[in-house]
Design a protein around this motif. Structure first.
Motif, short mmCIF file in Angstrom:
data_model
loop_
_atom_site.label_atom_id
_atom_site.label_comp_id
_atom_site.label_asym_id
_atom_site.label_seq_id
_atom_site.Cartn_x
_atom_site.Cartn_y
_atom_site.Cartn_z
N SER A 189 -74.77 123.21 61.06
CA SER A 189 -73.57 123.34 60.22
C SER A 189 -73.07 124.78 60.22
O SER A 189 -73.83 125.73 60.45
CB SER A 189 -73.89 122.88 58.80
N LYS A 190 -71.78 124.91 59.93
CA LYS A 190 -71.13 126.22 59.93
C LYS A 190 -71.66 127.07 58.76
O LYS A 190 -71.78 126.54 57.65
CB LYS A 190 -69.63 125.97 59.79
N PRO A 191 -71.95 128.37 58.97
CA PRO A 191 -72.38 129.20 57.83
C PRO A 191 -71.26 129.26 56.78
O PRO A 191 -70.08 129.22 57.12
CB PRO A 191 -72.61 130.58 58.44
N ALA A 192 -71.65 129.32 55.53
CA ALA A 192 -70.63 129.26 54.46
C ALA A 192 -70.10 130.65 54.11
O ALA A 192 -70.79 131.65 54.27
CB ALA A 192 -71.26 128.63 53.24
N PHE A 193 -68.86 130.67 53.67
CA PHE A 193 -68.30 131.88 53.05
C PHE A 193 -68.76 131.87 51.60
O PHE A 193 -68.61 130.86 50.90
CB PHE A 193 -66.77 131.83 53.09
N THR A 194 -69.31 132.96 51.12
CA THR A 194 -69.73 133.03 49.72
C THR A 194 -69.16 134.30 49.09
O THR A 194 -68.62 135.16 49.79
CB THR A 194 -71.27 133.06 49.59
N ASN A 195 -69.33 134.42 47.78
CA ASN A 195 -68.77 135.58 47.06
C ASN A 195 -69.86 136.51 46.54
O ASN A 195 -70.95 136.06 46.20
CB ASN A 195 -67.94 135.12 45.86
N TYR A 196 -69.54 137.78 46.47
CA TYR A 196 -70.39 138.77 45.80
C TYR A 196 -69.87 138.98 44.38
O TYR A 196 -68.73 138.60 44.05
CB TYR A 196 -70.35 140.11 46.54
N GLU A 197 -70.66 139.66 43.58
CA GLU A 197 -70.22 140.02 42.23
C GLU A 197 -69.04 140.99 42.33
O GLU A 197 -69.03 141.85 43.22
CB GLU A 197 -71.39 140.71 41.51
N THR A 198 -68.09 140.88 41.44
CA THR A 198 -66.90 141.74 41.52
C THR A 198 -66.88 142.76 40.37
O THR A 198 -67.63 142.63 39.40
CB THR A 198 -65.60 140.92 41.41
N ALA A 199 -65.97 143.72 40.49
CA ALA A 199 -65.80 144.71 39.42
C ALA A 199 -64.48 144.46 38.66
O ALA A 199 -63.96 145.35 38.00
CB ALA A 199 -65.81 146.12 40.01
N TRP A 200 -63.92 143.25 38.79
CA TRP A 200 -62.66 142.94 38.10
C TRP A 200 -62.88 142.68 36.61
O TRP A 200 -63.97 142.26 36.19
CB TRP A 200 -62.00 141.71 38.74
N CYS A 201 -61.83 142.87 35.81
CA CYS A 201 -61.92 142.63 34.37
C CYS A 201 -62.07 141.13 34.10
O CYS A 201 -61.44 140.32 34.80
CB CYS A 201 -60.64 143.06 33.65
N PRO A 202 -62.84 140.75 33.07
CA PRO A 202 -62.91 139.33 32.71
C PRO A 202 -61.50 138.78 32.44
O PRO A 202 -60.70 139.46 31.79
CB PRO A 202 -63.74 139.33 31.41
#
Ligand SMILES: Cc1ncc(C[n+]2csc(CCOP(=O)(O)OP(=O)(O)O)c2C)c(N)n1
Ligand code: SF4
Ligand SMILES: [Mg+2]
Length: 283
Positions: free
Chosen positions: A2-15
């Motif tokens: 299967s294709k490797p997935a795109f995932t997210n890292y923790e962000t520094a954006w405001c809640p």
């Protein structure tokens, strides 16, 4: 396999920032693509929106402020096998990068441009951007433009863009449809995404957009340029969302003699004597 997935890292954006819905939607859309992360390049300039490429598992390039488009175009021209997607802000795209916006549109290089349009400079804490409301047309003076506001869709269509759309971070289903269509479009594709900045833009809030956004009528003809120009001028009590304009036109690579043979520049053999002759011509 299967294709490797795109995932997210923790962000520094405001809640509460509208960027969260955009990055979640983009990650979902990327996971639906045939392409694995190593064949996708996410490009940004400088700003809150421009950090998007730092929070997704794919190739990333962060340029100078206003310089995301030249970097993206160069990457695509050098390696046509890559899917190149710009995520950056309204200030980066239309202010400091305004001249690049105009002239890269004309080239119709096959890249996708997602503008996180919060109508403000978020990272630098709340100065008006080109798309901020005009001061005399808003009941709140923060932030606003003393002069005319920049209308990105009108300008993009007039400059010859072959795909021009608007969406809203508060409608993830619509946003996913626009992102998918833009990535699949052969040529330059712009999606201006209305994105509340909860910390510094107290005018163009989630509720402000929610009240105003209206999907285009089913019978709307996105191939009619004059109608699209007229539709692009609607931005007030009603803000149309959807694909305002779309045309099929040859891409830059299809027209450039070094590119249309489908062998990416990075894979071409360099003839040493040609290079030496070029160097010699400058000595
Ligand atoms: C050449 C240059 N000019 C100005 C700045 C300061 N600056 C950094 S981000 C920014 C505005 C960002 O606004 P926008 O592109 O709308 O992104 P947002 O933070 O709102 O997502 C400015 C003016 C800079 N870093 N470099
Ligand atoms: S300042 Fe605005 S745009 Fe930047 S992270 Fe915070 S809410 Fe989002
Ligand atoms: Mg902004």
């Amino acid at each position: 396999m299967s294709k490797p997935a795109f995932t997210n890292y923790e962000t520094a954006w405001c809640p509460g920032c509208g960027n969260f819905a955009i990055i979640e939607t983009l990650t979902g859309v990327l996971n639906q693509l045939e392409r694995p992360p190593h064949q996708v390049v996410l490009v940004g300039g400088i700003g809150q929106a421009a950090k998007t490429n730092q929070y997704i598992t794919a190739n990333g390039f962060s340029g100078l402020h206003g310089r995301s488009l030249p970097a993206a175009v160069a990457i695509k021209i050098a390696n046509d096998d890559l899917t190149v997607i710009v995520n950056t802000g309204d200030g980066d795209s239309y202010g400091e990068g305004g001249n690049h916006f105009l002239h890269n549109i004309r080239r119709n290089v096959d890249i996708t441009h997602f503008v996180h349009d919060n109508q403000i400079y978020g990272l630098t804490k709340g100065q008006p951007s080109p798309t901020s409301n005009r001061c005399d047309l808003t009941d709140n003076s923060n932030p606003c433009n003393l002069g005319a506001s920049f209308n990105p869709l009108l300008i993009a269509i007039a400059a010859g863009a072959t795909f021009v759309a608007r969406s809203f971070s508060g409608d993830k289903k619509h946003l996913a449809e626009m992102m998918t269509a833009a990535i699949q479009h052969p040529g330059y594709a712009l999606v201006d995404i209305l994105q509340p900045c909860v910390s510094f833009n107290k005018t163009n809030t989630f509720a402000y957009y929610k009240k105003r956004v209206k999907p285009l009528d089913e019978g709307y003809d996105a191939t009619n340029k004059l109608a699209a120009l007229e539709k692009a001028m609607e931005f007030g009590d009603t803000i149309p969302i959807g694909i305002l304009y779309r045309e099929q036109a040859p891409t830059y690579a299809a027209k450039h003699p070094e590119l249309f043979d489908k062998v990416p520049l990075v894979d071409k053999q360099i003839n040493q004597s040609d290079v030496q002759a070029l160097i010699n011509s400058y000595i």
